[in-house]
Design a protein around this motif. Structure first.
Motif, PDB file in Angstrom:
ATOM      1  N   PHE A  97       1.203  -0.779  -0.294  1.00 20.01           N
ATOM      2  CA  PHE A  97      -0.396  -0.095  -0.123  1.00 20.01           C
ATOM      3  C   PHE A  97       0.404   1.196  -0.196  1.00 20.01           C
ATOM      4  N   ALA A  98       2.218   1.072   0.656  1.00 26.59           N
ATOM      5  CA  ALA A  98       3.143   2.186   0.513  1.00 26.59           C
ATOM      6  C   ALA A  98       3.050   2.873  -0.935  1.00 26.59           C
ATOM      7  N   HIS A  99       3.788   4.540  -0.363  1.00 29.80           N
ATOM      8  CA  HIS A  99       3.602   5.688  -2.316  1.00 29.80           C
ATOM      9  C   HIS A  99       4.778   5.257  -2.496  1.00 29.80           C
ATOM     10  N   LYS A 100       4.708   4.966  -3.846  1.00 32.38           N
ATOM     11  CA  LYS A 100       6.057   4.146  -4.511  1.00 32.38           C
ATOM     12  C   LYS A 100       6.773   6.140  -5.060  1.00 32.38           C
ATOM     13  N   PHE A 101       7.064   6.540  -4.745  1.00 37.52           N
ATOM     14  CA  PHE A 101       7.278   8.057  -4.841  1.00 37.52           C
ATOM     15  C   PHE A 101       7.586   8.452  -3.454  1.00 37.52           C
ATOM     16  N   SER A 102       7.695   9.776  -3.853  1.00 36.49           N
ATOM     17  CA  SER A 102       7.996  10.639  -2.567  1.00 36.49           C
ATOM     18  C   SER A 102       6.259  11.346  -2.458  1.00 36.49           C
ATOM     19  N   VAL A 103       7.026  11.024  -0.703  1.00 37.48           N
ATOM     20  CA  VAL A 103       5.134  11.322  -0.243  1.00 37.48           C
ATOM     21  C   VAL A 103       4.817  13.278  -0.079  1.00 37.48           C
ATOM     22  N   GLU A 104       4.749  13.712  -0.387  1.00 40.85           N
ATOM     23  CA  GLU A 104       4.491  15.496  -0.128  1.00 40.85           C
ATOM     24  C   GLU A 104       4.292  15.956   0.900  1.00 40.85           C
ATOM     25  N   THR A 105       2.828  15.594   1.134  1.00 39.16           N
ATOM     26  CA  THR A 105       2.026  16.319   1.978  1.00 39.16           C
ATOM     27  C   THR A 105       1.886  14.799   3.014  1.00 39.16           C
ATOM     28  N   VAL A 106       1.868  14.753   4.360  1.00 42.64           N
ATOM     29  CA  VAL A 106       0.688  14.264   5.494  1.00 42.64           C
ATOM     30  C   VAL A 106      -0.191  15.167   6.447  1.00 42.64           C
ATOM     31  N   SER A 120       1.340  12.040  -2.025  1.00 42.00           N
ATOM     32  CA  SER A 120       2.529  12.050  -3.313  1.00 42.00           C
ATOM     33  C   SER A 120       3.229  12.154  -4.788  1.00 42.00           C
ATOM     34  N   PHE A 121       4.509  12.158  -5.224  1.00 39.84           N
ATOM     35  CA  PHE A 121       4.441  12.072  -6.840  1.00 39.84           C
ATOM     36  C   PHE A 121       4.009  11.001  -7.308  1.00 39.84           C
ATOM     37  N   ASP A 122       3.509   9.948  -6.903  1.00 43.85           N
ATOM     38  CA  ASP A 122       3.611   8.947  -7.862  1.00 43.85           C
ATOM     39  C   ASP A 122       2.002   8.944  -7.950  1.00 43.85           C
ATOM     40  N   LYS A 123       1.429  10.039  -8.204  1.00 47.53           N
ATOM     41  CA  LYS A 123       0.474  10.919  -8.450  1.00 47.53           C
ATOM     42  C   LYS A 123      -0.948  10.587  -8.073  1.00 47.53           C
TER      43      LYS A 123
END
Length: 397
Positions: A97-106, A120-123
């Motif tokens: 379930f993890a994001h594939k790229f950088s997490v930008e906001t939580v 995330s940057f994984d759209k």
């Protein structure tokens, strides 16, 4: 304590000071006098953090450049001045379930500790169940997601504002699980969005097109107004059809705690303070504020202090400015690489910063002894403010 209660009763004091006083007494009763802490979170830079404010959960979310999300319990159960924060939940790289790229906001869901949101940057933007650490809902977008924000005061809607590479500002409804509306007006990617803490329908957005727009989501005709750095003086403004807030990309937004002011950051190395009701530039001079970020700049404002301050990541340090004076009052040094994000806890007067050195640092002023504070209650509450404390420090676990 009676001084705090009477001040709140007649409306001359901030309610956060009373709440903070109660929390400080509880902490002192438990002999939890935390001075500082430092916790390693992940193997790649810490991109974003968010603190849980309500009484029920004293915790922090952190997101990293490797797509990992970690939940930390910040409560001190040891009773020692220095202690190690424990990770109570992790969405690691091994999770499907993890994001594939950088997490930008939580961001924690403002009204329930059982849910949080990440983008995330994984759209994608995901709505997580805190207990199972599995996404309950997922929103897909056409481009990279730079930011999202949910109103901290909304009671009539459950909208999440999302800024992506697309210049259209997206509104997602958590109740229906769908994108219900887009706000059009920007001409480039949206780098930062913020809901007003004063009005649940007012939203601000900042874009790479140098503009900041204020929206009322109940209106479909467009933005309420666009911030103009020249306050309508056409002799100083460039011959453009659209007012600009900065002379470069606008990649940072933050409302003051009372929602009366909006602070913006631009890649023109300027920070500006605006009247949020009419969009007037207050012309506070902060000097040169270095801003080399190509993405959203996550800075924060203190709340409930005698002097409100702005905490701005500046290279490997954090610059502290007086919100209304524009004066640089302190520089916090402790990170070994660039600082990417910071968040402020108004109840405990704690500042948390994360950076490319893979560390999260807590900046906590020395707490005055309870008996000293009690003696001074007759002259009003004592504001613990980082701008006037030499004891702000950070140490390694």
């Amino acid at each position: 304590m009676l001084g705090y209660i009477s001040g709140r009763k007649v409306g001359i004091d901030d309610p956060l000071r009373l709440r903070r006083r109660i929390l400080l007494l509880v902490k002192c009763d438990k002999q939890i006098l935390q001075i500082n802490l430092k916790g390693k979170t992940m193997t790649l830079p810490v991109v974003t953090i968010n603190l849980r404010i309500p009484f029920s959960l004293y915790s922090m979310l952190s997101g990293g450049a490797d797509g990992v999300i970690v939940i930390y319990d910040l409560e001190n159960y040891s009773g020692k001045p220095q202690y190690t924060c424990k990770a109570v939940g992790t969405v690691g790289r091994s999770s499907r379930f993890a994001h594939k790229f950088s997490v930008e906001t939580v961001q924690w869901y403002p009204f329930d500790t059982g849910m949080f949101i990440s983008s995330s940057f994984d759209k994608t933007m995901k709505v997580w169940d805190t207990e199972t650490l599995k996404p309950a809902e997922r929103f897909m977008f056409d481009g990279n997601v730079y930011c999202h924000h949910m109103s901290p005061v909304a009671r009539k809607h459950s909208l999440v504002a999302v800024g992506t590479k697309n210049p259209k500002l997206q509104l997602c409804d958590l109740k229906s699980g769908s994108r219900i509306h887009v706000l059009q007006g920007h001409r480039a990617e949206i780098l930062s969005v913020r809901w007003s803490p004063r009005n649940e329908h007012i939203l601000a957005s900042a874009s790479a097109d140098s503009t900041v727009r204020i929206w009322d989501v109940r209106r479909a005709s467009g933005s309420l107004f666009t911030l103009d750095q020249h306050n309508g003086d056409k002799s100083k403004a460039a011959a453009e059809a659209v007012n600009t807030a900065h002379n470069g990309r606008v990649n940072g937004l933050c409302f003051s705690g009372d929602g009366l002011y909006l602070i913006t950051m631009g890649t023109d190395d300027r920070m500006r303070l605006w009247n949020s009701s009419n969009g007037e530039n207050t012309l506070v001079n902060y000097g040169k504020v270095s801003n080399e970020s190509r993405k959203g700049l996550k800075f924060t404002v203190s709340t409930g202090c005698s002097l409100d301050c702005v905490f701005v990541p500046c290279g490997s340090s954090v610059a502290v400015y007086g919100l209304h004076s524009g004066e640089l009052v302190a520089t916090l040094r402790g990170h070994y690489n660039n600082v990417d994000c910071c968040d402020f806890h108004p109840d405990y007067q704690e500042l948390y910063t994360g950076g490319k050195d893979c560390n999260v640092l807590a900046w906590i002023p020395a707490l005055r002894a309870p008996d000293v504070e009690e003696e001074r209650e007759g002259v009003g509450p004592v504001a613990v403010n980082p701008a006037f404390e030499d004891a702000w420090s950070s140490e390694e676990d």
